[in-house]
Design a protein around this motif. Structure first.
Motif, PDB file in Angstrom:
ATOM      1  N   ARG A   1       0.829  -1.204   0.000  1.00 46.71           N
ATOM      2  CA  ARG A   1       0.000   0.000   0.000  1.00 46.71           C
ATOM      3  C   ARG A   1       0.861   1.251   0.000  1.00 46.71           C
ATOM      4  O   ARG A   1       1.724   1.452   0.841  1.00 46.71           O
ATOM      5  CB  ARG A   1      -0.908   0.016   1.238  1.00 46.71           C
ATOM      6  N   SER A   2       0.634   2.111  -0.978  1.00 48.24           N
ATOM      7  CA  SER A   2       1.336   3.387  -1.080  1.00 48.24           C
ATOM      8  C   SER A   2       0.380   4.403  -1.690  1.00 48.24           C
ATOM      9  O   SER A   2      -0.423   4.066  -2.566  1.00 48.24           O
ATOM     10  CB  SER A   2       2.596   3.273  -1.951  1.00 48.24           C
ATOM     11  N   SER A   3       0.476   5.631  -1.246  1.00 53.11           N
ATOM     12  CA  SER A   3      -0.406   6.668  -1.766  1.00 53.11           C
ATOM     13  C   SER A   3      -0.014   7.063  -3.182  1.00 53.11           C
ATOM     14  O   SER A   3       1.161   7.021  -3.553  1.00 53.11           O
ATOM     15  CB  SER A   3      -0.349   7.911  -0.856  1.00 53.11           C
TER      16      SER A   3
ATOM     17  N   LEU B   1     -10.144   1.113   3.710  1.00 52.25           N
ATOM     18  CA  LEU B   1     -10.697   0.073   2.854  1.00 52.25           C
ATOM     19  C   LEU B   1     -11.097   0.624   1.490  1.00 52.25           C
ATOM     20  O   LEU B   1     -10.935  -0.051   0.468  1.00 52.25           O
ATOM     21  CB  LEU B   1     -11.900  -0.578   3.542  1.00 52.25           C
ATOM     22  N   MET B   2     -11.591   1.843   1.448  1.00 50.61           N
ATOM     23  CA  MET B   2     -11.909   2.456   0.157  1.00 50.61           C
ATOM     24  C   MET B   2     -10.645   2.711  -0.651  1.00 50.61           C
ATOM     25  O   MET B   2     -10.633   2.536  -1.877  1.00 50.61           O
ATOM     26  CB  MET B   2     -12.697   3.749   0.356  1.00 50.61           C
ATOM     27  N   GLN B   3      -9.581   3.141   0.020  1.00 48.26           N
ATOM     28  CA  GLN B   3      -8.330   3.347  -0.696  1.00 48.26           C
ATOM     29  C   GLN B   3      -7.812   2.026  -1.260  1.00 48.26           C
ATOM     30  O   GLN B   3      -7.399   1.950  -2.418  1.00 48.26           O
ATOM     31  CB  GLN B   3      -7.280   3.976   0.212  1.00 48.26           C
ATOM     32  N   GLN B   4      -7.860   0.974  -0.440  1.00 50.10           N
ATOM     33  CA  GLN B   4      -7.395  -0.326  -0.902  1.00 50.10           C
ATOM     34  C   GLN B   4      -8.268  -0.856  -2.044  1.00 50.10           C
ATOM     35  O   GLN B   4      -7.760  -1.466  -2.993  1.00 50.10           O
ATOM     36  CB  GLN B   4      -7.384  -1.323   0.259  1.00 50.10           C
ATOM     37  N   ALA B   5      -9.571  -0.631  -1.960  1.00 50.14           N
ATOM     38  CA  ALA B   5     -10.465  -1.063  -3.033  1.00 50.14           C
ATOM     39  C   ALA B   5     -10.176  -0.294  -4.326  1.00 50.14           C
ATOM     40  O   ALA B   5     -10.348  -0.835  -5.420  1.00 50.14           O
ATOM     41  CB  ALA B   5     -11.917  -0.871  -2.617  1.00 50.14           C
ATOM     42  N   SER B   6      -9.725   0.943  -4.185  1.00 52.86           N
ATOM     43  CA  SER B   6      -9.321   1.708  -5.368  1.00 52.86           C
ATOM     44  C   SER B   6      -8.127   1.057  -6.037  1.00 52.86           C
ATOM     45  O   SER B   6      -8.111   0.825  -7.256  1.00 52.86           O
ATOM     46  CB  SER B   6      -8.984   3.155  -4.973  1.00 52.86           C
TER      47      SER B   6
ATOM     48  N   PRO C   1      -4.196   6.706 -11.963  1.00 54.60           N
ATOM     49  CA  PRO C   1      -2.799   7.102 -11.746  1.00 54.60           C
ATOM     50  C   PRO C   1      -2.191   7.707 -13.013  1.00 54.60           C
ATOM     51  O   PRO C   1      -2.313   7.147 -14.099  1.00 54.60           O
ATOM     52  CB  PRO C   1      -2.100   5.788 -11.370  1.00 54.60           C
ATOM     53  N   ALA C   2      -1.557   8.857 -12.854  1.00 53.64           N
ATOM     54  CA  ALA C   2      -0.888   9.486 -13.998  1.00 53.64           C
ATOM     55  C   ALA C   2       0.403   8.758 -14.331  1.00 53.64           C
ATOM     56  O   ALA C   2       0.861   8.795 -15.480  1.00 53.64           O
ATOM     57  CB  ALA C   2      -0.605  10.952 -13.684  1.00 53.64           C
ATOM     58  N   VAL C   3       0.994   8.117 -13.354  1.00 55.64           N
ATOM     59  CA  VAL C   3       2.224   7.338 -13.505  1.00 55.64           C
ATOM     60  C   VAL C   3       2.062   6.087 -12.642  1.00 55.64           C
ATOM     61  O   VAL C   3       1.156   6.032 -11.805  1.00 55.64           O
ATOM     62  CB  VAL C   3       3.472   8.136 -13.053  1.00 55.64           C
ATOM     63  N   PRO C   4       2.903   5.087 -12.805  1.00 54.20           N
ATOM     64  CA  PRO C   4       2.821   3.923 -11.912  1.00 54.20           C
ATOM     65  C   PRO C   4       2.971   4.352 -10.452  1.00 54.20           C
ATOM     66  O   PRO C   4       3.785   5.215 -10.126  1.00 54.20           O
ATOM     67  CB  PRO C   4       3.999   3.047 -12.365  1.00 54.20           C
ATOM     68  N   THR C   5       2.174   3.755  -9.588  1.00 48.76           N
ATOM     69  CA  THR C   5       2.203   4.119  -8.171  1.00 48.76           C
ATOM     70  C   THR C   5       3.568   3.791  -7.566  1.00 48.76           C
ATOM     71  O   THR C   5       4.010   2.642  -7.632  1.00 48.76           O
ATOM     72  CB  THR C   5       1.114   3.358  -7.391  1.00 48.76           C
ATOM     73  N   PRO C   6       4.257   4.780  -7.013  1.00 47.98           N
ATOM     74  CA  PRO C   6       5.556   4.515  -6.382  1.00 47.98           C
ATOM     75  C   PRO C   6       5.371   3.743  -5.079  1.00 47.98           C
ATOM     76  O   PRO C   6       4.630   4.179  -4.204  1.00 47.98           O
ATOM     77  CB  PRO C   6       6.119   5.918  -6.129  1.00 47.98           C
ATOM     78  N   ILE C   7       6.021   2.619  -4.963  1.00 50.45           N
ATOM     79  CA  ILE C   7       5.902   1.784  -3.769  1.00 50.45           C
ATOM     80  C   ILE C   7       6.999   2.166  -2.781  1.00 50.45           C
ATOM     81  O   ILE C   7       8.185   2.108  -3.098  1.00 50.45           O
ATOM     82  CB  ILE C   7       6.001   0.288  -4.110  1.00 50.45           C
ATOM     83  N   LYS C   8       6.591   2.568  -1.596  1.00 54.10           N
ATOM     84  CA  LYS C   8       7.550   2.981  -0.582  1.00 54.10           C
ATOM     85  C   LYS C   8       8.287   1.765  -0.015  1.00 54.10           C
ATOM     86  O   LYS C   8       7.758   0.648  -0.015  1.00 54.10           O
ATOM     87  CB  LYS C   8       6.824   3.719   0.547  1.00 54.10           C
ATOM     88  N   PRO C   9       9.507   1.970   0.479  1.00 58.33           N
ATOM     89  CA  PRO C   9      10.249   0.852   1.085  1.00 58.33           C
ATOM     90  C   PRO C   9       9.505   0.294   2.297  1.00 58.33           C
ATOM     91  O   PRO C   9       8.750   1.000   2.964  1.00 58.33           O
ATOM     92  CB  PRO C   9      11.583   1.495   1.502  1.00 58.33           C
ATOM     93  N   ASP C  10       9.742  -0.981   2.571  1.00 54.63           N
ATOM     94  CA  ASP C  10       9.155  -1.591   3.759  1.00 54.63           C
ATOM     95  C   ASP C  10       9.690  -0.922   5.026  1.00 54.63           C
ATOM     96  O   ASP C  10      10.830  -0.455   5.058  1.00 54.63           O
ATOM     97  CB  ASP C  10       9.479  -3.094   3.816  1.00 54.63           C
TER      98      ASP C  10
END
Length: 206
Positions: A10-12, A117-122, A163-172
């Motif tokens: 999960r990343s914004s 949950l809405m964000q995750q469903a998005s 998303p305008a670009v691929p969602t950047p995944i933050k480090p664990d």
């Protein structure tokens, strides 16, 4: 997207463009929100949806709040344009229901879970979303103009779109140092209630 991948990556996504959620996708967001933990089935949340031209009304609310704080003309203009950063903005509110078994903090947590949950469903539908707060979420005037009561609260503003670009995944993050195993200590957890409450309308579209 697989469930474990969804939970652990999960990343914004702040860069959002048209199109926003279609009717079927939006319905899934609503269904996901309804699965949030909800002690005594109070449904202690309400969601106000701004899309298309209605986003300008939310921007006007932000601008009036900025003017009331005495911010500069430039800052007030910027405030009015914030909701235009995504095709849809869902204002997520704690709709506090006085109850002797469910304190306000627990109800806020339920509303926050619904927002997540809405964000995750998005993300699960290949949409992007970001949960924003800032001083607007703490401002009594904003809460009042959106329709909240004095004992309600704005949990956040969920911006949703493509998303305008691929969602950047933050480090664990290493949570080991923030975790502990209790030995001989009873840890209080969440209860699983069996009560049922009356159904209330918790969605409104602007």
């Amino acid at each position: 997207m697989q469930a474990i991948e969804l939970l652990t990556t999960r990343s914004s996504m702040p860069r959002l463009i048209e199109p926003g959620p279609n009717a079927a996708q939006f319905q899934l967001l609503q269904r996901a929100a309804a699965r949030a933990p909800d002690h005594m089935a109070l449904m202690p949340y309400r969601f106000v949806v701004y899309k298309a031209d209605a986003r300008q009304r939310l921007g006007a609310i932000f601008r009036r709040a900025a003017e009331a704080k005495g911010l500069s003309d430039e800052a007030c203009l910027q405030a009015s344009q914030l909701p235009l950063r995504a095709p849809m903005v869902i204002v997520c509110l704690l709709d506090y229901q006085p109850h002797d078994k469910v304190p306000r903090d627990e109800q806020f947590a339920s509303a926050a879970c619904a927002t997540l949950l809405m964000q995750q469903a998005s993300f699960a539908q290949n949409l992007g979303a970001i949960w924003r707060t800032g001083w607007f979420a703490e401002d009594p005037q904003v809460l009042r103009e959106i329709g909240g009561k004095s004992d309600d609260a704005i949990v956040g503003f969920l911006y949703v779109g493509t998303p305008a670009v691929p969602t950047p995944i933050k480090p664990d993050k290493d949570v080991a140092e923030n975790s502990a195993t209790a030995k001989g200590i009873r840890i209080r957890g969440f209860s699983v209630p069996g009560g049922r409450g009356s159904r209330r309308e918790c969605w409104s579209c602007q």
